[in-house]
Design a protein around this motif. Structure first.
Motif, PDB file in Angstrom:
ATOM      1  N   LEU A 158       7.201 -13.194   9.744  1.00  0.00           N
ATOM      2  CA  LEU A 158       7.099 -14.459  10.471  1.00  0.00           C
ATOM      3  C   LEU A 158       7.894 -14.410  11.772  1.00  0.00           C
ATOM      4  O   LEU A 158       7.399 -14.812  12.833  1.00  0.00           O
ATOM      5  CB  LEU A 158       7.575 -15.618   9.596  1.00  0.00           C
ATOM      6  CG  LEU A 158       7.542 -16.992  10.243  1.00  0.00           C
ATOM      7  CD1 LEU A 158       6.103 -17.410  10.526  1.00  0.00           C
ATOM      8  CD2 LEU A 158       8.222 -18.011   9.347  1.00  0.00           C
ATOM      9  N   LEU A 159       9.118 -13.900  11.710  1.00  0.00           N
ATOM     10  CA  LEU A 159       9.934 -13.795  12.920  1.00  0.00           C
ATOM     11  C   LEU A 159       9.302 -12.836  13.926  1.00  0.00           C
ATOM     12  O   LEU A 159       9.317 -13.097  15.130  1.00  0.00           O
ATOM     13  CB  LEU A 159      11.349 -13.346  12.570  1.00  0.00           C
ATOM     14  CG  LEU A 159      12.221 -14.388  11.876  1.00  0.00           C
ATOM     15  CD1 LEU A 159      13.561 -13.787  11.487  1.00  0.00           C
ATOM     16  CD2 LEU A 159      12.428 -15.601  12.753  1.00  0.00           C
ATOM     17  N   SER A 160       8.726 -11.742  13.442  1.00  0.00           N
ATOM     18  CA  SER A 160       8.056 -10.797  14.336  1.00  0.00           C
ATOM     19  C   SER A 160       6.867 -11.451  15.020  1.00  0.00           C
ATOM     20  O   SER A 160       6.653 -11.274  16.225  1.00  0.00           O
ATOM     21  CB  SER A 160       7.579  -9.574  13.555  1.00  0.00           C
ATOM     22  OG  SER A 160       8.666  -8.871  13.028  1.00  0.00           O
ATOM     23  N   PHE A 161       6.086 -12.207  14.264  1.00  0.00           N
ATOM     24  CA  PHE A 161       4.933 -12.902  14.835  1.00  0.00           C
ATOM     25  C   PHE A 161       5.375 -13.902  15.900  1.00  0.00           C
ATOM     26  O   PHE A 161       4.798 -13.957  16.989  1.00  0.00           O
ATOM     27  CB  PHE A 161       4.144 -13.606  13.730  1.00  0.00           C
ATOM     28  CG  PHE A 161       3.001 -14.417  14.240  1.00  0.00           C
ATOM     29  CD1 PHE A 161       1.829 -13.809  14.658  1.00  0.00           C
ATOM     30  CD2 PHE A 161       3.103 -15.797  14.321  1.00  0.00           C
ATOM     31  CE1 PHE A 161       0.773 -14.563  15.152  1.00  0.00           C
ATOM     32  CE2 PHE A 161       2.055 -16.562  14.804  1.00  0.00           C
ATOM     33  CZ  PHE A 161       0.882 -15.942  15.212  1.00  0.00           C
ATOM     34  N   ALA A 163       6.693 -12.026  19.000  1.00  0.00           N
ATOM     35  CA  ALA A 163       5.582 -11.435  19.753  1.00  0.00           C
ATOM     36  C   ALA A 163       4.810 -12.518  20.504  1.00  0.00           C
ATOM     37  O   ALA A 163       4.433 -12.331  21.665  1.00  0.00           O
ATOM     38  CB  ALA A 163       4.658 -10.670  18.812  1.00  0.00           C
ATOM     39  N   HIS A 164       4.589 -13.663  19.862  1.00  0.00           N
ATOM     40  CA  HIS A 164       3.878 -14.768  20.525  1.00  0.00           C
ATOM     41  C   HIS A 164       4.685 -15.287  21.706  1.00  0.00           C
ATOM     42  O   HIS A 164       4.138 -15.582  22.767  1.00  0.00           O
ATOM     43  CB  HIS A 164       3.616 -15.882  19.510  1.00  0.00           C
ATOM     44  CG  HIS A 164       2.866 -17.032  20.070  1.00  0.00           C
ATOM     45  ND1 HIS A 164       1.537 -16.955  20.413  1.00  0.00           N
ATOM     46  CD2 HIS A 164       3.265 -18.296  20.386  1.00  0.00           C
ATOM     47  CE1 HIS A 164       1.155 -18.126  20.899  1.00  0.00           C
ATOM     48  NE2 HIS A 164       2.176 -18.948  20.894  1.00  0.00           N
ATOM     49  N   TRP A 165       5.981 -15.369  21.539  1.00  0.00           N
ATOM     50  CA  TRP A 165       6.873 -15.863  22.585  1.00  0.00           C
ATOM     51  C   TRP A 165       6.856 -14.923  23.791  1.00  0.00           C
ATOM     52  O   TRP A 165       6.948 -15.356  24.936  1.00  0.00           O
ATOM     53  CB  TRP A 165       8.278 -15.999  22.010  1.00  0.00           C
ATOM     54  CG  TRP A 165       9.318 -16.451  22.972  1.00  0.00           C
ATOM     55  CD1 TRP A 165       9.407 -17.668  23.595  1.00  0.00           C
ATOM     56  CD2 TRP A 165      10.440 -15.695  23.427  1.00  0.00           C
ATOM     57  NE1 TRP A 165      10.520 -17.703  24.395  1.00  0.00           N
ATOM     58  CE2 TRP A 165      11.171 -16.511  24.312  1.00  0.00           C
ATOM     59  CE3 TRP A 165      10.895 -14.424  23.166  1.00  0.00           C
ATOM     60  CZ2 TRP A 165      12.323 -16.077  24.937  1.00  0.00           C
ATOM     61  CZ3 TRP A 165      12.053 -13.992  23.781  1.00  0.00           C
ATOM     62  CH2 TRP A 165      12.746 -14.820  24.660  1.00  0.00           C
ATOM     63  N   ILE A 166       6.712 -13.611  23.545  1.00  0.00           N
ATOM     64  CA  ILE A 166       6.697 -12.637  24.631  1.00  0.00           C
ATOM     65  C   ILE A 166       5.311 -12.525  25.246  1.00  0.00           C
ATOM     66  O   ILE A 166       5.160 -12.441  26.466  1.00  0.00           O
ATOM     67  CB  ILE A 166       7.176 -11.261  24.118  1.00  0.00           C
ATOM     68  CG1 ILE A 166       8.669 -11.328  23.779  1.00  0.00           C
ATOM     69  CG2 ILE A 166       6.909 -10.163  25.144  1.00  0.00           C
ATOM     70  CD1 ILE A 166       9.197 -10.096  23.083  1.00  0.00           C
ATOM     71  N   VAL A 167       4.278 -12.537  24.433  1.00  0.00           N
ATOM     72  CA  VAL A 167       2.924 -12.267  24.905  1.00  0.00           C
ATOM     73  C   VAL A 167       2.316 -13.459  25.644  1.00  0.00           C
ATOM     74  O   VAL A 167       1.563 -13.273  26.600  1.00  0.00           O
ATOM     75  CB  VAL A 167       2.026 -11.825  23.722  1.00  0.00           C
ATOM     76  CG1 VAL A 167       0.574 -11.792  24.112  1.00  0.00           C
ATOM     77  CG2 VAL A 167       2.481 -10.475  23.204  1.00  0.00           C
ATOM     78  N   ARG A 168       2.627 -14.676  25.228  1.00  0.00           N
ATOM     79  CA  ARG A 168       2.008 -15.867  25.828  1.00  0.00           C
ATOM     80  C   ARG A 168       2.175 -15.921  27.341  1.00  0.00           C
ATOM     81  O   ARG A 168       1.188 -16.118  28.063  1.00  0.00           O
ATOM     82  CB  ARG A 168       2.568 -17.125  25.166  1.00  0.00           C
ATOM     83  CG  ARG A 168       1.878 -18.402  25.598  1.00  0.00           C
ATOM     84  CD  ARG A 168       2.362 -19.606  24.809  1.00  0.00           C
ATOM     85  NE  ARG A 168       3.782 -19.641  24.555  1.00  0.00           N
ATOM     86  CZ  ARG A 168       4.683 -20.248  25.329  1.00  0.00           C
ATOM     87  NH1 ARG A 168       4.291 -20.898  26.385  1.00  0.00           N
ATOM     88  NH2 ARG A 168       5.957 -20.222  25.028  1.00  0.00           N
ATOM     89  N   PRO A 169       3.379 -15.717  27.899  1.00  0.00           N
ATOM     90  CA  PRO A 169       3.486 -15.745  29.368  1.00  0.00           C
ATOM     91  C   PRO A 169       2.735 -14.601  30.035  1.00  0.00           C
ATOM     92  O   PRO A 169       2.167 -14.777  31.113  1.00  0.00           O
ATOM     93  CB  PRO A 169       4.991 -15.619  29.634  1.00  0.00           C
ATOM     94  CG  PRO A 169       5.665 -15.874  28.346  1.00  0.00           C
ATOM     95  CD  PRO A 169       4.688 -15.626  27.264  1.00  0.00           C
ATOM     96  N   ILE A 170       2.706 -13.448  29.391  1.00  0.00           N
ATOM     97  CA  ILE A 170       2.001 -12.307  29.974  1.00  0.00           C
ATOM     98  C   ILE A 170       0.499 -12.580  30.028  1.00  0.00           C
ATOM     99  O   ILE A 170      -0.166 -12.260  31.014  1.00  0.00           O
ATOM    100  CB  ILE A 170       2.316 -11.018  29.188  1.00  0.00           C
ATOM    101  CG1 ILE A 170       3.794 -10.678  29.356  1.00  0.00           C
ATOM    102  CG2 ILE A 170       1.444  -9.865  29.657  1.00  0.00           C
ATOM    103  CD1 ILE A 170       4.276  -9.540  28.497  1.00  0.00           C
ATOM    104  N   VAL A 171      -0.035 -13.190  28.989  1.00  0.00           N
ATOM    105  CA  VAL A 171      -1.457 -13.540  28.981  1.00  0.00           C
ATOM    106  C   VAL A 171      -1.753 -14.546  30.091  1.00  0.00           C
ATOM    107  O   VAL A 171      -2.763 -14.436  30.796  1.00  0.00           O
ATOM    108  CB  VAL A 171      -1.878 -14.090  27.597  1.00  0.00           C
ATOM    109  CG1 VAL A 171      -3.255 -14.717  27.638  1.00  0.00           C
ATOM    110  CG2 VAL A 171      -1.832 -12.982  26.554  1.00  0.00           C
ATOM    111  N   GLY A 172      -0.871 -15.522  30.281  1.00  0.00           N
ATOM    112  CA  GLY A 172      -1.052 -16.498  31.362  1.00  0.00           C
ATOM    113  C   GLY A 172      -1.039 -15.835  32.732  1.00  0.00           C
ATOM    114  O   GLY A 172      -1.863 -16.161  33.601  1.00  0.00           O
ATOM    115  N   LEU A 173      -0.123 -14.899  32.930  1.00  0.00           N
ATOM    116  CA  LEU A 173      -0.069 -14.199  34.212  1.00  0.00           C
ATOM    117  C   LEU A 173      -1.306 -13.330  34.417  1.00  0.00           C
ATOM    118  O   LEU A 173      -1.814 -13.212  35.534  1.00  0.00           O
ATOM    119  CB  LEU A 173       1.204 -13.343  34.286  1.00  0.00           C
ATOM    120  CG  LEU A 173       2.518 -14.114  34.360  1.00  0.00           C
ATOM    121  CD1 LEU A 173       3.700 -13.160  34.319  1.00  0.00           C
ATOM    122  CD2 LEU A 173       2.570 -14.988  35.583  1.00  0.00           C
TER     123      LEU A 173
END
Length: 106
Positions: free
Chosen positions: A37-40, A43-53
């Motif tokens: 759960l913490l890994s998910f 990962a979501h916290w890191i990936v979300r801004p990258i996807v937006g960019l």
């Protein structure tokens, strides 16, 4: 000399073992789920801004120079924030260059 016999009830010993073992097994079973759960979430916290960019960069490559990066990415002080600010500067520079080219041609 004499003999000393030490004995204990097997049932009592088994009860104590179960009482100690069941919580340990429960903790061992829960730890992987908490880790996953913490890994998910991380990962979501890191990936979300990258996807937006990435979406903004795709729009810029398609010629949409009006879409700004904005949001919390630009105000972040980490590497993703640096990337967002660089992308916004690039978009602004491209937009300004396109406006200058439009004026010079006309």
């Amino acid at each position: 000399m004499g003999n000393v016999h030490v004995g204990f009830w097997a049932e009592a010993a088994q009860t104590e073992i179960n009482r100690a073992l069941i919580p340990i097994i429960g903790i061992i079973a829960v730890i992987p789920f908490v880790g996953a759960l913490l890994s998910f979430l991380l990962a979501h916290w890191i990936v979300r801004p990258i996807v937006g960019l990435t979406e903004v960069a795709d729009k810029v490559t398609m010629g949409d120079l009006e879409t700004s990066v904005g949001g919390e990415c630009v105000s972040a002080t980490d590497e993703i924030g640096d990337l967002a600010r660089s992308l916004e500067r690039m978009r602004s520079s491209l937009r300004a260059a396109m406006l200058r080219l439009g004026r010079e041609v006309a």
